[in-house]
Design a protein around this motif. Structure first.
Motif, PDB file in Angstrom:
ATOM      1  N   ALA A 111      53.309  61.356 -13.766  1.00 24.70           N
ATOM      2  CA  ALA A 111      54.541  62.153 -13.838  1.00 24.70           C
ATOM      3  C   ALA A 111      54.347  63.334 -14.792  1.00 24.70           C
ATOM      4  O   ALA A 111      54.757  64.463 -14.499  1.00 24.70           O
ATOM      5  CB  ALA A 111      55.711  61.280 -14.303  1.00 24.70           C
ATOM      6  N   LEU A 112      53.706  63.077 -15.934  1.00 23.75           N
ATOM      7  CA  LEU A 112      53.475  64.165 -16.885  1.00 23.75           C
ATOM      8  C   LEU A 112      52.493  65.184 -16.320  1.00 23.75           C
ATOM      9  O   LEU A 112      52.647  66.387 -16.524  1.00 23.75           O
ATOM     10  CB  LEU A 112      52.963  63.622 -18.221  1.00 23.75           C
ATOM     11  N   ASP A 113      51.488  64.708 -15.606  1.00 25.57           N
ATOM     12  CA  ASP A 113      50.525  65.626 -14.984  1.00 25.57           C
ATOM     13  C   ASP A 113      51.246  66.603 -14.061  1.00 25.57           C
ATOM     14  O   ASP A 113      51.047  67.816 -14.141  1.00 25.57           O
ATOM     15  CB  ASP A 113      49.497  64.855 -14.122  1.00 25.57           C
ATOM     16  N   VAL A 114      52.070  66.071 -13.156  1.00 26.24           N
ATOM     17  CA  VAL A 114      52.696  66.964 -12.164  1.00 26.24           C
ATOM     18  C   VAL A 114      53.689  67.906 -12.829  1.00 26.24           C
ATOM     19  O   VAL A 114      53.776  69.081 -12.473  1.00 26.24           O
ATOM     20  CB  VAL A 114      53.293  66.193 -10.964  1.00 26.24           C
ATOM     21  N   ALA A 115      54.417  67.405 -13.832  1.00 28.80           N
ATOM     22  CA  ALA A 115      55.357  68.276 -14.553  1.00 28.80           C
ATOM     23  C   ALA A 115      54.593  69.390 -15.259  1.00 28.80           C
ATOM     24  O   ALA A 115      54.991  70.559 -15.236  1.00 28.80           O
ATOM     25  CB  ALA A 115      56.156  67.459 -15.574  1.00 28.80           C
TER      26      ALA A 115
ATOM     27  N   VAL B  98      62.688  67.793 -10.004  1.00 30.43           N
ATOM     28  CA  VAL B  98      62.919  66.501 -10.651  1.00 30.43           C
ATOM     29  C   VAL B  98      61.710  65.627 -10.384  1.00 30.43           C
ATOM     30  O   VAL B  98      61.297  65.458  -9.227  1.00 30.43           O
ATOM     31  CB  VAL B  98      64.191  65.806 -10.102  1.00 30.43           C
ATOM     32  N   VAL B  99      61.126  65.078 -11.446  1.00 34.18           N
ATOM     33  CA  VAL B  99      60.039  64.119 -11.316  1.00 34.18           C
ATOM     34  C   VAL B  99      60.624  62.748 -11.641  1.00 34.18           C
ATOM     35  O   VAL B  99      61.236  62.567 -12.700  1.00 34.18           O
ATOM     36  CB  VAL B  99      58.891  64.441 -12.295  1.00 34.18           C
ATOM     37  N   LEU B 100      60.463  61.807 -10.722  1.00 33.09           N
ATOM     38  CA  LEU B 100      60.983  60.457 -10.952  1.00 33.09           C
ATOM     39  C   LEU B 100      59.843  59.583 -11.439  1.00 33.09           C
ATOM     40  O   LEU B 100      58.842  59.405 -10.744  1.00 33.09           O
ATOM     41  CB  LEU B 100      61.575  59.900  -9.650  1.00 33.09           C
ATOM     42  N   GLY B 101      59.969  59.034 -12.646  1.00 35.62           N
ATOM     43  CA  GLY B 101      58.890  58.258 -13.249  1.00 35.62           C
ATOM     44  C   GLY B 101      58.457  58.965 -14.519  1.00 35.62           C
ATOM     45  O   GLY B 101      58.617  60.184 -14.647  1.00 35.62           O
ATOM     46  N   GLN B 102      57.918  58.195 -15.473  1.00 35.08           N
ATOM     47  CA  GLN B 102      57.526  58.791 -16.759  1.00 35.08           C
ATOM     48  C   GLN B 102      56.139  58.316 -17.200  1.00 35.08           C
ATOM     49  O   GLN B 102      55.843  58.221 -18.384  1.00 35.08           O
ATOM     50  CB  GLN B 102      58.568  58.463 -17.842  1.00 35.08           C
ATOM     51  N   GLY B 103      55.300  58.037 -16.200  1.00 32.21           N
ATOM     52  CA  GLY B 103      53.924  57.679 -16.534  1.00 32.21           C
ATOM     53  C   GLY B 103      53.074  58.934 -16.671  1.00 32.21           C
ATOM     54  O   GLY B 103      53.587  60.058 -16.618  1.00 32.21           O
ATOM     55  N   ASN B 104      51.764  58.743 -16.826  1.00 32.62           N
ATOM     56  CA  ASN B 104      50.884  59.894 -17.015  1.00 32.62           C
ATOM     57  C   ASN B 104      50.802  60.782 -15.780  1.00 32.62           C
ATOM     58  O   ASN B 104      50.637  61.999 -15.902  1.00 32.62           O
ATOM     59  CB  ASN B 104      49.482  59.433 -17.409  1.00 32.62           C
TER      60      ASN B 104
ATOM     61  N   ASP C 185      70.883  68.790  -9.991  1.00 30.68           N
ATOM     62  CA  ASP C 185      70.558  69.721  -8.905  1.00 30.68           C
ATOM     63  C   ASP C 185      69.073  70.030  -8.952  1.00 30.68           C
ATOM     64  O   ASP C 185      68.508  70.240 -10.028  1.00 30.68           O
ATOM     65  CB  ASP C 185      71.311  71.045  -9.089  1.00 30.68           C
ATOM     66  N   CYS C 186      68.457  70.116  -7.776  1.00 30.03           N
ATOM     67  CA  CYS C 186      67.038  70.478  -7.742  1.00 30.03           C
ATOM     68  C   CYS C 186      66.643  70.832  -6.323  1.00 30.03           C
ATOM     69  O   CYS C 186      67.362  70.511  -5.364  1.00 30.03           O
ATOM     70  CB  CYS C 186      66.170  69.329  -8.239  1.00 30.03           C
ATOM     71  N   GLY C 187      65.494  71.477  -6.172  1.00 32.68           N
ATOM     72  CA  GLY C 187      64.990  71.820  -4.848  1.00 32.68           C
ATOM     73  C   GLY C 187      63.670  71.135  -4.531  1.00 32.68           C
ATOM     74  O   GLY C 187      63.110  71.303  -3.448  1.00 32.68           O
ATOM     75  N   LEU C 188      63.182  70.371  -5.497  1.00 30.15           N
ATOM     76  CA  LEU C 188      61.901  69.679  -5.308  1.00 30.15           C
ATOM     77  C   LEU C 188      61.990  68.345  -6.045  1.00 30.15           C
ATOM     78  O   LEU C 188      62.442  68.295  -7.193  1.00 30.15           O
ATOM     79  CB  LEU C 188      60.768  70.521  -5.892  1.00 30.15           C
ATOM     80  N   VAL C 189      61.601  67.278  -5.351  1.00 27.29           N
ATOM     81  CA  VAL C 189      61.568  65.962  -5.991  1.00 27.29           C
ATOM     82  C   VAL C 189      60.160  65.399  -5.846  1.00 27.29           C
ATOM     83  O   VAL C 189      59.613  65.354  -4.741  1.00 27.29           O
ATOM     84  CB  VAL C 189      62.581  64.982  -5.334  1.00 27.29           C
ATOM     85  N   LEU C 190      59.576  64.989  -6.955  1.00 27.24           N
ATOM     86  CA  LEU C 190      58.261  64.342  -6.923  1.00 27.24           C
ATOM     87  C   LEU C 190      58.432  62.910  -7.404  1.00 27.24           C
ATOM     88  O   LEU C 190      58.870  62.676  -8.527  1.00 27.24           O
ATOM     89  CB  LEU C 190      57.272  65.106  -7.800  1.00 27.24           C
ATOM     90  N   LYS C 191      58.102  61.971  -6.535  1.00 25.72           N
ATOM     91  CA  LYS C 191      58.261  60.557  -6.883  1.00 25.72           C
ATOM     92  C   LYS C 191      56.955  60.064  -7.492  1.00 25.72           C
ATOM     93  O   LYS C 191      55.921  60.063  -6.824  1.00 25.72           O
ATOM     94  CB  LYS C 191      58.544  59.733  -5.620  1.00 25.72           C
TER      95      LYS C 191
END
Lengths: 97, 494
Positions: free
Chosen positions: B186-190, B178-184, B344-350
């Motif tokens: 956030a898109l990079d890490v996704a 799960v990536v929290l945030g929708q800036g650039n 559900d997730c095993g990794l969270v990127l803020k």
């Protein structure tokens, strides 16, 4: 030759950070006369994506690296966007420490 | 083809400083000595300031300090590996560094190796451009569970930043992130999580990262925003790219694409948001091909309430979210609806924003996370208009952590104009001589602190490129500080 290249060849201060690869908006130019703007090929999605981020965007803005010289454009004038500052309205100058 | 006339930059409007004209301060006769400048930070902010100062004053001597062995800040450690065109600006920055009036001091850290006070004594002008190396926190329970990182930490990890290489990230036992945030960012890490590792292996991504990504079991990434697609902070280029990512199915809830009148007003007034929203609407057309084994889902109108622990109490296993909505008008307020759900997730990127760090003797606005300033002149506190003589800020430290590389060009212009005005009024130094580089070198030598010159960086650069060539990469980044220093500090040819 693009306008970015032409600017550099004539020592005009037009930034081209990504060197023409559509990865920045620093070569943003404003076509002064709408007549010339309409003669230009429409910007691609990729150019528009970069124009989105350009400082001081206008209705006749283009990226200098995407405007290619051709005889019909003879006489076209391009302006660089103004770097404006928001001065205090009363002209207040802060005292240095 | 006739030379095209280029209009000069429009004059600055509303300017009231007396005697202001375009070409005020050009000759060293005016100043009587070199103008010694120290720029702290060698990212875009620092380099654009250095470039413009050198252009404006032929008698400027600019030293650029950088705490890492390698220069270029976020261009090297922030821009994603699959965006090499964005890094081309390094060529320009290198030309600035190679100016004989410019000196690069790598491996020198403000605070540890030299104090702000010492810099201000040794230079006429000090410009702090050291960016934002910390993060905003969510301030919710579970934020420190294992498997929860800031996007910045993950970016440093895959970009081979020396401080990021030991990130305790496990991609082998995780299927959903799960990536929290929708800036650039956030898109990079996704995108890095979802792009095929074979595509990444020919970029300058750090070796330890592509190795981990090859065995990653992550197949689904959620990118979660508190508001809707009309308010998403990402920009068209990045969104277009991720929507077209090979092998990835895009999932968006159609209901989230409904707009209210307020939304339409917002879209009309912002070209950026309009084009981003149009892309979200068209996104169904991006996913027509078969054979997609990964999924990217955009989740809107969900605010994180807590991060949930697995049975071991140590690892994250999910995110608890509250549904939100926008209420009222001009401006609208974001409110919780009292309805909740879990992912559900095993990794969270803020990915909720970077934050600058203060240093001793530097006025700092802890709320905004920036140095209070007046067009780049550091204010003595955020409660006064008095400014600190000879002290300036540029880049994220000045403006907050927003904008792109090019934003720093405009920002630098503003700071350099302030410096120019102050130099012209002899405000900066009262025409006092200062040691400049010589003073800094003596401070560093007293501490036995060795610094990397730009030539030293060029050696490091060559080594990275040679190592990369063997693997079909533009460079293989040298991530260990000791190895980088060994190469960068090696004895130079006299």
């Amino acid at each position: 030759m693009s306008m970015l290249e032409a600017a550099h060849e004539n020592d005009i201060e037009l930034e081209g950070a990504c060197e023409g690869s559509l990865a920045c908006s620093t070569c943003h130019v404003i076509v002064k006369d709408e007549k010339f703007y309409r003669m230009l090929k429409e910007p691609s999605d990729e150019e528009n994506d970069m124009l989105d981020l350009a400082f001081g965007l206008t209705e006749t803005s283009r990226l200098g690296c995407q405007v290619i010289a051709k005889p019909e454009l003879n006489g076209m004038e391009l302006a660089l966007p103004a770097a404006t500052r928001n001065f205090a309205v009363d002209g207040h100058v802060p005292k240095p420490h | 083809m006739k030379v095209l006339a280029m209009a000069r930059r429009a004059s600055r409007l509303g300017l009231r400083f007396p005697g202001r004209s375009r070409d005020l301060c050009t000759g060293s006769d005016d100043f009587g000595m070199p103008l010694h400048v120290c720029v702290v930070g060698s990212g875009p902010a620092g380099f654009y300031v250095a470039k413009k100062l050198l252009k404006r004053f032929d008698f400027a001597r600019v030293d650029i300090l950088e705490r890492l062995p390698a220069p270029f800040g976020l261009v090297r450690s922030g821009v994603a590996p699959d965006h090499p065109e964005t890094k081309v600006v390094i060529n320009q920055f290198s030309r600035t560094a190679e100016d004989e009036r410019c000196r690069f001091f790598g491996n020198v850290c403000l605070g540890t190796d030299v104090s702000l006070e010492e810099l201000r004594k040794n230079y006429h002008v000090v410009v702090l451009a050291y960016g934002a190396e910390s993060d905003h926190r969510l301030g919710i329970p579970g934020e420190d569970l294992e498997g929860v990182f800031s996007a910045r930490q993950f970016v440093w990890w895959y970009n081979g930043h020396p401080d990021g290489k030991d990130l305790p990230i496990n991609l082998n036992d995780v299927e959903t992130a799960v990536v929290l945030g929708q800036g650039n960012v956030a898109l990079d890490v996704a995108r890095i999580l979802l792009r095929s590792p074979s595509e990444l292996s020919s970029t300058d991504i750090a070796e330890h990262a592509v190795k981990a990504l090859r065995t990653s079991r992550i197949r689904k990434v959620y990118v979660v925003g508190r508001r809707g697609p009309v308010q998403a902070a990402c920009t068209a280029k990045e969104l277009r790219e991720i929507l077209g990512l090979k092998g990835v199915e895009i999932v968006i809830n159609e209901a989230d694409l409904q707009t209210t009148d307020c939304d339409l007003e917002e879209l009309q007034s912002s070209r950026i948001h309009k084009r981003v929203f149009d892309l979200f609407c068209k996104s169904a057309t991006f996913t027509k091909c078969a054979g997609r084994d990964k999924q990217l889902q955009f989740v809107f109108f969900r605010a994180p309430v807590s991060l949930l622990a697995a049975e071991d109490g140590i690892h994250v296993r999910g995110v608890h979210l509250q549904k939100t909505r926008l209420e009222g008008s001009h401006p609208r307020k974001l409110v919780g609806t009292g309805e909740f759900e879990e992912l559900d997730c095993g990794l969270v990127l803020k990915s909720i924003g970077y934050k600058s760090l203060p240093v001793p003797d530097l006025p700092f606005d802890h709320k905004k996370g920036v140095v209070p300033n007046y067009f780049g002149r550091v204010r003595s506190s955020d409660a006064t208009n008095e400014t600190e003589r000879g002290l300036y800020v540029a880049g994220w430290l000045k403006r907050g952590p927003t904008g792109i590389i090019g934003t720093n060009e405009v920002c630098a212009q503003e700071v350099v104009t302030s410096i120019e005005e102050d130099v012209n009024r002899a405000v900066v130094s009262n025409l006092k001589e200062v040691p400049g580089s010589v003073g800094l070198e003596s401070i560093l030598s007293e501490k036995n602190k060795r610094y990397i010159t730009f030539e030293g960086w060029e050696r490091l650069n060559e080594t990275e490129m040679e190592k990369g060539a063997v693997k079909g990469k533009p460079r293989e980044k040298i991530v260990g500080i000791d190895e980088a220093l060994a190469i960068g500090l090696a004895k130079e040819k006299e």
